[in-house]
Design a protein around this motif. Structure first.
Motif, PDB file in Angstrom:
ATOM      1  N   TYR A  46       0.603 -10.994  -0.002  1.00  0.00           N
ATOM      2  CA  TYR A  46       1.030 -11.072   1.388  1.00  0.00           C
ATOM      3  C   TYR A  46       1.462  -9.675   1.825  1.00  0.00           C
ATOM      4  O   TYR A  46       2.473  -9.157   1.372  1.00  0.00           O
ATOM      5  CB  TYR A  46       2.177 -12.069   1.538  1.00  0.00           C
ATOM      6  CG  TYR A  46       1.761 -13.494   1.281  1.00  0.00           C
ATOM      7  CD1 TYR A  46       1.316 -14.309   2.317  1.00  0.00           C
ATOM      8  CD2 TYR A  46       1.780 -14.023  -0.008  1.00  0.00           C
ATOM      9  CE1 TYR A  46       0.910 -15.622   2.075  1.00  0.00           C
ATOM     10  CE2 TYR A  46       1.376 -15.331  -0.264  1.00  0.00           C
ATOM     11  CZ  TYR A  46       0.938 -16.120   0.792  1.00  0.00           C
ATOM     12  OH  TYR A  46       0.531 -17.415   0.545  1.00  0.00           O
ATOM     13  N   SER A  47       0.656  -9.071   2.694  1.00  0.00           N
ATOM     14  CA  SER A  47       0.831  -7.660   3.042  1.00  0.00           C
ATOM     15  C   SER A  47       0.980  -7.489   4.551  1.00  0.00           C
ATOM     16  O   SER A  47       0.407  -8.241   5.342  1.00  0.00           O
ATOM     17  CB  SER A  47      -0.375  -6.853   2.546  1.00  0.00           C
ATOM     18  OG  SER A  47      -0.339  -5.536   3.051  1.00  0.00           O
ATOM     19  N   GLY A  48       1.728  -6.475   4.933  1.00  0.00           N
ATOM     20  CA  GLY A  48       1.848  -6.117   6.345  1.00  0.00           C
ATOM     21  C   GLY A  48       1.053  -4.888   6.700  1.00  0.00           C
ATOM     22  O   GLY A  48       1.196  -4.346   7.801  1.00  0.00           O
ATOM     23  N   GLY A  63       7.730   0.321  -7.014  1.00  0.00           N
ATOM     24  CA  GLY A  63       7.651  -1.116  -6.822  1.00  0.00           C
ATOM     25  C   GLY A  63       6.220  -1.606  -6.751  1.00  0.00           C
ATOM     26  O   GLY A  63       5.898  -2.713  -7.224  1.00  0.00           O
ATOM     27  N   GLU A  64       5.363  -0.785  -6.177  1.00  0.00           N
ATOM     28  CA  GLU A  64       3.948  -1.147  -6.079  1.00  0.00           C
ATOM     29  C   GLU A  64       3.270  -1.069  -7.459  1.00  0.00           C
ATOM     30  O   GLU A  64       2.375  -1.867  -7.760  1.00  0.00           O
ATOM     31  CB  GLU A  64       3.225  -0.231  -5.081  1.00  0.00           C
ATOM     32  CG  GLU A  64       3.580  -0.497  -3.639  1.00  0.00           C
ATOM     33  CD  GLU A  64       5.021  -0.136  -3.301  1.00  0.00           C
ATOM     34  OE1 GLU A  64       5.783  -1.054  -2.894  1.00  0.00           O
ATOM     35  OE2 GLU A  64       5.400   1.048  -3.471  1.00  0.00           O
ATOM     36  N   ARG A  65       3.718  -0.159  -8.293  1.00  0.00           N
ATOM     37  CA  ARG A  65       3.169  -0.117  -9.655  1.00  0.00           C
ATOM     38  C   ARG A  65       3.475  -1.422 -10.391  1.00  0.00           C
ATOM     39  O   ARG A  65       2.635  -1.947 -11.115  1.00  0.00           O
ATOM     40  CB  ARG A  65       3.728   1.071 -10.439  1.00  0.00           C
ATOM     41  CG  ARG A  65       3.213   1.119 -11.881  1.00  0.00           C
ATOM     42  CD  ARG A  65       3.813   2.264 -12.663  1.00  0.00           C
ATOM     43  NE  ARG A  65       3.219   3.523 -12.299  1.00  0.00           N
ATOM     44  CZ  ARG A  65       2.045   3.969 -12.755  1.00  0.00           C
ATOM     45  NH1 ARG A  65       1.327   3.224 -13.594  1.00  0.00           N
ATOM     46  NH2 ARG A  65       1.574   5.137 -12.389  1.00  0.00           N
ATOM     47  N   VAL A  66       4.678  -1.955 -10.194  1.00  0.00           N
ATOM     48  CA  VAL A  66       5.024  -3.241 -10.800  1.00  0.00           C
ATOM     49  C   VAL A  66       4.063  -4.325 -10.329  1.00  0.00           C
ATOM     50  O   VAL A  66       3.527  -5.109 -11.122  1.00  0.00           O
ATOM     51  CB  VAL A  66       6.478  -3.628 -10.458  1.00  0.00           C
ATOM     52  CG1 VAL A  66       6.752  -5.086 -10.834  1.00  0.00           C
ATOM     53  CG2 VAL A  66       7.459  -2.712 -11.175  1.00  0.00           C
ATOM     54  N   LEU A  67       3.847  -4.383  -9.021  1.00  0.00           N
ATOM     55  CA  LEU A  67       2.955  -5.391  -8.438  1.00  0.00           C
ATOM     56  C   LEU A  67       1.557  -5.312  -9.036  1.00  0.00           C
ATOM     57  O   LEU A  67       1.016  -6.316  -9.538  1.00  0.00           O
ATOM     58  CB  LEU A  67       2.882  -5.187  -6.922  1.00  0.00           C
ATOM     59  CG  LEU A  67       1.780  -5.960  -6.187  1.00  0.00           C
ATOM     60  CD1 LEU A  67       2.094  -7.444  -6.188  1.00  0.00           C
ATOM     61  CD2 LEU A  67       1.617  -5.426  -4.759  1.00  0.00           C
ATOM     62  N   TRP A  68       0.957  -4.152  -9.012  1.00  0.00           N
ATOM     63  CA  TRP A  68      -0.448  -4.027  -9.427  1.00  0.00           C
ATOM     64  C   TRP A  68      -0.603  -4.143 -10.936  1.00  0.00           C
ATOM     65  O   TRP A  68      -1.627  -4.650 -11.411  1.00  0.00           O
ATOM     66  CB  TRP A  68      -1.029  -2.714  -8.916  1.00  0.00           C
ATOM     67  CG  TRP A  68      -0.973  -2.600  -7.420  1.00  0.00           C
ATOM     68  CD1 TRP A  68      -0.336  -1.647  -6.689  1.00  0.00           C
ATOM     69  CD2 TRP A  68      -1.556  -3.507  -6.476  1.00  0.00           C
ATOM     70  NE1 TRP A  68      -0.475  -1.889  -5.350  1.00  0.00           N
ATOM     71  CE2 TRP A  68      -1.239  -3.025  -5.184  1.00  0.00           C
ATOM     72  CE3 TRP A  68      -2.315  -4.662  -6.587  1.00  0.00           C
ATOM     73  CZ2 TRP A  68      -1.655  -3.673  -4.023  1.00  0.00           C
ATOM     74  CZ3 TRP A  68      -2.734  -5.303  -5.432  1.00  0.00           C
ATOM     75  CH2 TRP A  68      -2.408  -4.808  -4.179  1.00  0.00           C
ATOM     76  N   ASN A 128       0.809  -1.213   0.000  1.00  0.00           N
ATOM     77  CA  ASN A 128       0.000   0.000   0.000  1.00  0.00           C
ATOM     78  C   ASN A 128       0.848   1.272   0.000  1.00  0.00           C
ATOM     79  O   ASN A 128       0.332   2.362   0.224  1.00  0.00           O
ATOM     80  CB  ASN A 128      -0.924   0.006   1.231  1.00  0.00           C
ATOM     81  CG  ASN A 128      -2.113   0.924   1.065  1.00  0.00           C
ATOM     82  OD1 ASN A 128      -2.719   0.984  -0.008  1.00  0.00           O
ATOM     83  ND2 ASN A 128      -2.468   1.637   2.118  1.00  0.00           N
ATOM     84  N   ALA A 129       2.151   1.134  -0.276  1.00  0.00           N
ATOM     85  CA  ALA A 129       3.060   2.286  -0.175  1.00  0.00           C
ATOM     86  C   ALA A 129       2.890   3.289  -1.307  1.00  0.00           C
ATOM     87  O   ALA A 129       3.165   4.469  -1.154  1.00  0.00           O
ATOM     88  CB  ALA A 129       4.507   1.803  -0.122  1.00  0.00           C
ATOM     89  N   VAL A 179      -5.339  -1.135   7.169  1.00  0.00           N
ATOM     90  CA  VAL A 179      -6.261  -0.842   6.063  1.00  0.00           C
ATOM     91  C   VAL A 179      -6.976  -2.115   5.648  1.00  0.00           C
ATOM     92  O   VAL A 179      -6.543  -3.226   5.964  1.00  0.00           O
ATOM     93  CB  VAL A 179      -5.513  -0.252   4.838  1.00  0.00           C
ATOM     94  CG1 VAL A 179      -4.993   1.136   5.136  1.00  0.00           C
ATOM     95  CG2 VAL A 179      -4.371  -1.172   4.413  1.00  0.00           C
ATOM     96  N   THR A 180      -8.067  -1.937   4.932  1.00  0.00           N
ATOM     97  CA  THR A 180      -8.836  -3.078   4.443  1.00  0.00           C
ATOM     98  C   THR A 180      -8.518  -3.342   2.972  1.00  0.00           C
ATOM     99  O   THR A 180      -7.870  -2.521   2.307  1.00  0.00           O
ATOM    100  CB  THR A 180     -10.340  -2.822   4.585  1.00  0.00           C
ATOM    101  OG1 THR A 180     -10.703  -1.700   3.741  1.00  0.00           O
ATOM    102  CG2 THR A 180     -10.711  -2.499   6.028  1.00  0.00           C
ATOM    103  N   LYS A 181      -8.979  -4.470   2.498  1.00  0.00           N
ATOM    104  CA  LYS A 181      -8.819  -4.809   1.078  1.00  0.00           C
ATOM    105  C   LYS A 181      -9.422  -3.731   0.203  1.00  0.00           C
ATOM    106  O   LYS A 181      -8.811  -3.293  -0.785  1.00  0.00           O
ATOM    107  CB  LYS A 181      -9.477  -6.157   0.807  1.00  0.00           C
ATOM    108  CG  LYS A 181      -9.610  -6.511  -0.668  1.00  0.00           C
ATOM    109  CD  LYS A 181     -10.311  -7.843  -0.847  1.00  0.00           C
ATOM    110  CE  LYS A 181     -10.566  -8.165  -2.314  1.00  0.00           C
ATOM    111  NZ  LYS A 181     -11.177  -9.506  -2.486  1.00  0.00           N
ATOM    112  N   GLU A 182     -10.614  -3.275   0.554  1.00  0.00           N
ATOM    113  CA  GLU A 182     -11.304  -2.262  -0.249  1.00  0.00           C
ATOM    114  C   GLU A 182     -10.508  -0.964  -0.296  1.00  0.00           C
ATOM    115  O   GLU A 182     -10.423  -0.310  -1.350  1.00  0.00           O
ATOM    116  CB  GLU A 182     -12.703  -2.007   0.320  1.00  0.00           C
ATOM    117  CG  GLU A 182     -13.678  -3.160   0.156  1.00  0.00           C
ATOM    118  CD  GLU A 182     -13.375  -4.332   1.079  1.00  0.00           C
ATOM    119  OE1 GLU A 182     -13.807  -5.475   0.762  1.00  0.00           O
ATOM    120  OE2 GLU A 182     -12.696  -4.117   2.120  1.00  0.00           O
TER     121      GLU A 182
END
Length: 555
Positions: free
Chosen positions: A129-131, A106-111, A101-102, A135-138
């Motif tokens: 797998y998130s730490g 790197g998160e752009r690669v993931l999504w 959720n950062a 926050v929620t999934k939504e």
């Protein structure tokens, strides 16, 4: 006599708790009556670690059987909670990304990878797998849409939340940080796999020591997208040359003894990091710089440590020795939103010098502020006019460490007196924290210069975004920006490289004083190159060429 000696050895072992091997040996020597019996005691002593390793291996296999036998029920429950019936066959790919959720590159690669999977393989559920426990999934998916303009089908995404993420925080390990974070990742991945084991595990954050747990406990294929190596030959060189850096404090660099000790520590870490990387079934990297380093690490050998490792029980717990050991990696340039940014008008532009980067130490925002201060002192003409020059630092804050760095930046601006309003209601420096994606796009559509001061930037998505948006980049003369991104197009420059504070200041002055025609031509070249080379389509093609599908069970 032999039976009696073995019995005595085992009795002493039991009396000492089975752990004090050397003590057991010497006690048995006191009871032995001949050299041959003493030799038997020595053989028993040497065999004890191997017997212990065998016992641990049996326990590991039993735990593996227990974990996987219960995983089918967890899998059925997961699919049922996502709204699928028992007749709908699904497979799962686990993405290891504790900071999903950062909102960074790197998160752009993931999504982007997950979005591509959803379009082409709708029978695959992505398990992240998130730490991010707060926050929620939504909320996460909403931020993905807001920050990256990536819309995901929630039925094909599931989150495994892990409460022990603090174990991989750098502030949890003030000393031996690399080792501490790596050991912390081993526990953290165990925590995640205990909740659910996917069909394929892909690390998209760079925690290679998790591979051992995945291979030994879950026994599933492993892939990785490596943004930068955890340790590199450059890091070793800086310690050897005793150069102070954010990974090598002045306390260590100023001491020959501490530097030598750290080199030994790095030697061991490099050796076991290489073993970890070789455990993966396939590896992707984001740039030529990263590929050169990772390939070098994969080929890394240390004869002394090889001997010590092979002579120890650790040999039994080294998956790379019984798996197909990976020897090279594939370059897959990260996805950049070049299509939307290419729609921005190239003119007019404001005299805004823009930085887009998380407030992490390696991004070196202080160097940007110092270079900007140098520019204003050497060229005071940029202070005046109807629209004076301005430095804008846009970035994400992940934790208390980032917040502390932001406060230090504000204090630096105040100390240098470059944030003082000499024109009513106008500041020279502005810091924008956790801006939504539309706001970031707004700055990119107006700025003239894009600034990146990170040394050995593994790739530099922000630099590509500058170019696609028509912002002329000035980046450090190293890493991805030097070897992959800011390259000549049709023999003409697409941006600037710099190393020192004065070089960055000179480059900024040069861009600010370009003629209208020269400025427009450079913006156009930079955009054309970025759109051709670093699009989301190019990333998806490279991602699929890694062969990740062949490691999944047939549907």
């Amino acid at each position: 006599m032999l039976f009696s000696t073995i019995s005595r050895f085992m009795l002493v072992q039991t009396a000492t708790g089975g752990s004090h091997l050397v003590l057991s040996y010497f006690l048995c020597l006191r009871l032995a009556q001949s050299n041959s019996i003493r030799a038997v005691c020595l053989v028993l002593l040497i065999s004890q670690p191997l017997l212990l390793a065998g016992e641990l291996w049996i326990l590991l296999r039993f735990y593996n059987w227990t974990l996987l036998s219960g995983n089918s029920q967890r899998k059925a429950k997961l699919y049922r909670n996502l709204g699928f019936t028992e007749k709908e066959t699904k497979r799962s790919v686990g993405f290891w990304h504790p900071y999903c959720n950062a909102g960074g590159g790197g998160e752009r690669v993931l999504w982007t990878a997950i979005a591509a999977m959803q379009r082409t393989d709708p029978d695959i559920v992505s398990v992240v797998y998130s730490g991010d426990m707060n926050v929620t999934k939504e909320e996460i998916l909403l931020k993905v849409k807001s920050r990256f303009e990536i819309a995901l089908d929630p039925r094909l995404v599931h989150f495994i939340f892990m409460k022990s993420r603090f174990l991989i925080e750098d502030n949890s390990w003030p000393h031996f940080t690399l080792l501490g974070q790596s050991l912390g990742s081993i526990y953290l991945v165990w925590e995640g796999l205990s909740q659910y084991v996917p069909d394929l595990f892909i690390d998209t954050m760079g925690y290679a020591f998790t591979f051992h747990v995945v291979a030994l406990v879950a026994r599933i294929p492993i892939g990785a997208y490596v943004h930068y190596p955890t340790i590199s030959t450059d890091m070793l060189a800086r310690v050897q040359s005793r150069k102070a850096w954010h990974t090598n404090t002045s306390e260590i660099s100023s001491s020959a003894i501490l530097s030598s000790a750290k080199l030994v520590y790095y030697r061991f870490f490099m050796y076991y990091y290489a073993i970890s990387l070789r455990t993966a079934n396939f590896l992707m990297v984001n740039s030529s710089w990263t590929k050169n380093h990772v390939d070098s690490i994969l080929r890394h050998a240390d004869p002394l440590l090889d001997f010590l490792h092979l002579a120890s029980p650790l040999t039994f717990f080294t998956p790379s020795l019984w798996r197909n050991s990976t020897t090279s990696c594939r370059i897959v340039y990260p996805p950049c939103d070049t299509r939307e940014m290419a729609k921005f008008a190239l003119t007019p532009r404001h005299p805004v010098i823009l930085s887009v980067a998380q407030f992490r130490p390696e991004k070196d925002h202080k160097a940007q502020v110092m270079a900007f201060d140098h520019l204003l002192k050497d060229h005071p003409e940029h202070k005046g006019g109807d629209v004076p020059v301005k430095l804008v630092l846009v970035g994400g804050s992940r934790n208390d460490g980032d917040e502390k760095r932001i406060e230090e930046l504000r204090q630096l601006v105040q100390d240098l007196k470059i944030g003082v309003r000499i024109v009513l209601a106008r500041d020279y420096v502005e810091i924008v924290i956790n801006a939504p994606y539309p706001a970031v796009l707004g700055w990119l559509s107006r700025a003239s210069i894009g600034l990146s001061t990170m040394i050995d930037e593994h790739f530099g998505i922000n630099v590509v975004e500058f170019m696609a948006a028509g912002v002329i980049p000035i980046a450090h003369k190293s890493g991805g920006p030097l070897k992959d991104i800011i390259l000549p197009f049709n023999g003409e420059p697409t941006g600037f490289h710099a190393q020192t504070t004065s070089e960055f200041a000179d480059a900024m002055h040069e861009v600010l004083t370009l003629s209208v025609d020269a400025e427009l031509a450079m913006r156009h070249r930079a955009r054309t190159w970025a759109v051709q080379k670093f699009s989301e389509q190019e990333f998806e093609e490279g991602w699929n060429q890694s062969g990740w599908r062949k490691y999944l069970p047939s549907s």
